[in-house]
Design a protein around this motif. Sequence first.
Motif, PDB file in Angstrom:
ATOM      1  N   LEU A 215      45.186  63.813  18.113  1.00  0.00           N
ATOM      2  CA  LEU A 215      44.308  64.059  16.961  1.00  0.00           C
ATOM      3  C   LEU A 215      44.482  63.020  15.856  1.00  0.00           C
ATOM      4  N   SER A 216      45.716  62.557  15.660  1.00  0.00           N
ATOM      5  CA  SER A 216      45.960  61.626  14.556  1.00  0.00           C
ATOM      6  C   SER A 216      45.323  60.265  14.822  1.00  0.00           C
ATOM      7  N   ASN A 217      44.952  59.992  16.083  1.00  0.00           N
ATOM      8  CA  ASN A 217      44.342  58.697  16.400  1.00  0.00           C
ATOM      9  C   ASN A 217      42.822  58.704  16.275  1.00  0.00           C
ATOM     10  N   ILE A 218      42.243  59.878  15.969  1.00  0.00           N
ATOM     11  CA  ILE A 218      40.780  59.980  15.963  1.00  0.00           C
ATOM     12  C   ILE A 218      40.112  59.046  14.957  1.00  0.00           C
ATOM     13  N   PRO A 219      40.587  58.971  13.698  1.00  0.00           N
ATOM     14  CA  PRO A 219      39.906  58.065  12.754  1.00  0.00           C
ATOM     15  C   PRO A 219      39.876  56.616  13.250  1.00  0.00           C
ATOM     16  N   ASP A 220      41.010  56.121  13.752  1.00  0.00           N
ATOM     17  CA  ASP A 220      41.050  54.754  14.284  1.00  0.00           C
ATOM     18  C   ASP A 220      40.079  54.618  15.445  1.00  0.00           C
ATOM     19  N   PHE A 221      40.107  55.617  16.317  1.00  0.00           N
ATOM     20  CA  PHE A 221      39.268  55.575  17.514  1.00  0.00           C
ATOM     21  C   PHE A 221      37.788  55.508  17.148  1.00  0.00           C
ATOM     22  N   VAL A 222      37.391  56.349  16.184  1.00  0.00           N
ATOM     23  CA  VAL A 222      35.973  56.397  15.789  1.00  0.00           C
ATOM     24  C   VAL A 222      35.535  55.031  15.275  1.00  0.00           C
ATOM     25  N   ALA A 223      36.367  54.407  14.461  1.00  0.00           N
ATOM     26  CA  ALA A 223      36.014  53.111  13.895  1.00  0.00           C
ATOM     27  C   ALA A 223      35.847  52.071  15.006  1.00  0.00           C
ATOM     28  N   VAL A 224      36.833  51.961  15.880  1.00  0.00           N
ATOM     29  CA  VAL A 224      36.811  50.928  16.915  1.00  0.00           C
ATOM     30  C   VAL A 224      35.677  51.177  17.911  1.00  0.00           C
ATOM     31  N   TRP A 225      35.552  52.396  18.381  1.00  0.00           N
ATOM     32  CA  TRP A 225      34.543  52.758  19.395  1.00  0.00           C
ATOM     33  C   TRP A 225      33.142  52.601  18.803  1.00  0.00           C
ATOM     34  N   GLY A 226      32.971  52.953  17.510  1.00  0.00           N
ATOM     35  CA  GLY A 226      31.676  52.821  16.854  1.00  0.00           C
ATOM     36  C   GLY A 226      31.239  51.363  16.782  1.00  0.00           C
ATOM     37  N   VAL A 227      32.157  50.500  16.366  1.00  0.00           N
ATOM     38  CA  VAL A 227      31.842  49.071  16.267  1.00  0.00           C
ATOM     39  C   VAL A 227      31.569  48.504  17.663  1.00  0.00           C
ATOM     40  N   PHE A 228      32.368  48.911  18.623  1.00  0.00           N
ATOM     41  CA  PHE A 228      32.198  48.453  20.006  1.00  0.00           C
ATOM     42  C   PHE A 228      30.799  48.810  20.528  1.00  0.00           C
ATOM     43  N   LEU A 229      30.391  50.072  20.308  1.00  0.00           N
ATOM     44  CA  LEU A 229      29.084  50.510  20.805  1.00  0.00           C
ATOM     45  C   LEU A 229      27.965  49.743  20.122  1.00  0.00           C
ATOM     46  N   TYR A 230      28.109  49.544  18.792  1.00  0.00           N
ATOM     47  CA  TYR A 230      27.075  48.799  18.099  1.00  0.00           C
ATOM     48  C   TYR A 230      27.035  47.368  18.629  1.00  0.00           C
ATOM     49  N   GLY A 231      28.206  46.811  18.908  1.00  0.00           N
ATOM     50  CA  GLY A 231      28.289  45.457  19.455  1.00  0.00           C
ATOM     51  C   GLY A 231      27.535  45.340  20.770  1.00  0.00           C
ATOM     52  N   ILE A 232      27.708  46.345  21.631  1.00  0.00           N
ATOM     53  CA  ILE A 232      26.994  46.336  22.913  1.00  0.00           C
ATOM     54  C   ILE A 232      25.495  46.347  22.688  1.00  0.00           C
ATOM     55  N   HIS A 233      25.070  47.217  21.767  1.00  0.00           N
ATOM     56  CA  HIS A 233      23.647  47.309  21.460  1.00  0.00           C
ATOM     57  C   HIS A 233      23.133  45.956  20.960  1.00  0.00           C
ATOM     58  N   TRP A 234      23.908  45.336  20.098  1.00  0.00           N
ATOM     59  CA  TRP A 234      23.534  44.056  19.480  1.00  0.00           C
ATOM     60  C   TRP A 234      23.327  42.986  20.560  1.00  0.00           C
ATOM     61  N   ILE A 235      24.317  42.913  21.469  1.00  0.00           N
ATOM     62  CA  ILE A 235      24.262  41.889  22.521  1.00  0.00           C
ATOM     63  C   ILE A 235      23.090  42.153  23.472  1.00  0.00           C
TER      64      ILE A 235
END
Lengths: 260, 382
Positions: A215-235
């Motif tokens: 649970l304590s890793n969720i904030p970090d995870f959301v940030a990284v995974w969110g940017v990653f997904l947007y990056g995929i969309h961008w590419i």
Amino acid sequence: MSVGLLFDATRCIGCGACSSACKEQNKLPGVVEAKTTAYTWTTVKSVNPAKPEEGPYMRHLCMHCKVPTCASVCPVLALTKTPEGPVVYDSAKCMGCRYCMMACPFDVPKYQWDKAVPIIGKCILCAGRLKDGKPSACAEACPVQATVFGKHEDLLREARERIRQNPSGYVDHVYGLTEAGGTSVLMISSVPFEKLGLKTDLPTEPPAMRTWQVLSNIPDFVAVWGVFLYGIHWITARRGEVAQAKGPLTKDMDDHERHL
Amino acid sequence: MNQTATLPARRFRIGFWTGVFGIIFLPFLVVTFLRFFKGLGAVTNLSDKFPWGLWIGFDLLCGVGLAAGAFTITAVVHLFNLKKFEPVVRPTVLTGFLGYGFVILALMFDLGQPWRIWHALIYWNPHSVMFEVAWCVMLYTTVLAVEFSPVVFERFGFHAPARIIHGLITPLVIAGVLLSTLHQSSLGSLYLIVPSKLHPLWYSQLLPLFFYVSAIGAGIGMVILESYLSERAFGRHLEMDLLEPLARAMVVALGIYGLMRLQVIVRNGSFTAITSLTYEGKMFLLEFVLGVILPVVLLSFRRMRTSPRWLVTGSFFAVLGFVVNRLNISVTGMERAAGTRYLPSIPEIIVSVGLVAIGMAVFALAVHFFPIFPERKLEGGD
């Protein structure tokens, strides 16, 4: 200052005064049942099936963990650990998910299965009496001091002293010192704890830590995974634009994809 | 519209299914009444030893897991930009939304005091996985509703709101994928707290990852099954050119999942439970053969993937194995520690079946009133 109970199985005579006192103190309906239920928060029973009247006897009650699993899993903070030691329950918050029952390593919380508007029932270490400076009802009622109430460190010292003075009469372990990260209720016995029906395979770190690691890793995870997904969309979107700009290639790419 | 042409046949089908629905629905109403006026003990086999049963194991764990197709397909179309999968987006998002509705309705039965479900919004306990689950259910159901809403808006000619949502589709889909990732995995995290209770064939610190990957696999399996059922119910054609690559993705997801499961089992020493065929070992084999080995082996062959019959069979096994897995974790794996066996009561089954029936009825109605499936013409002209 945190308080707790010490239960010495070698002293218990199985009279059941603790269970009755508990019922009366907490205004629980019905007679004392064989097993703990939402209406019977503590029981005493013989763990000697051959000769039940000879004992030893064992109490079952909430262990009041230092890092309570039940409180950690309760989504609405209905279960909380007080600084004095008791793990208490606020029935006004409880929505009845019963995750506490699932999670408790000692199987303590019980449910009112017979009620249309049910709540959890569990020993609260007489938190109300403690506020008035009184010991828990079960400790006060015990005629032979098998259950004693006191400061946690005093009880631990007392338990170790009894074991030291009579090493052949006790198992060399204070149950509750390390189990599930430690509990406010301590137990000592002359017979192995598993014979008393206690679980001896519990982890020494609080189970709540295993969940918290995730649970304590969720904030970090959301940030990284969110940017990653947007990056995929961008590419991929850019790739689409380029393909469109080049015109005739589009068809080839589609064909290429279809063959993949 | 060519709708009118197919109407007579469809009306006959709906008549038959309305009858089936009624037969399921009457006992459902009786059980609902008993549940709310007599308590959980009156209708369920739940007890102090076994506080979570079918409604958590099937309705919650499987309902959420099998709705995973929605975030997978929206990600494929809107984030990976594979627009050819567009035709399956609407039915999949609708299924996801109804799946989550099914879960919420089931929770209304399972929670002791469901009218207090909003307590999760005001009493925050970030240490509780159930708190995460509650927020994810609520937020993701909202995202699914918004993702689906343009269909409703367009049906009634409100083009402006539909356009606004269309413009926001990328952040919406990203939010949906994030929430789903958290939610699918959190259902596995729910069981991290019971290291001394859940059998080592299922307990692992990797439970959240297992739940996530297996949900992607089974979620895709559901998309394929659903296309098949729609073909049967609404007289549509199977879009094999879309389903075949989806089956490939499912094989990869299930393959990765299967390998990870085996690794953990070999390392934690519980492999002997399988070879000595204990009760847990047999149930594990059932789940693993049905849900992983059969679909992976079957659908690894192109010939099988391109045959509608085998494609549907493989997907069916994947979904069935997934359901057995979730029931194994919530029931089989917990029985030894509980010191008792649990079998759902008839009323528990009636509620679960009734809720599935409601979900399917709403889906059929939605297909009837809204443009869920693209017209063949449109696809050809694209």
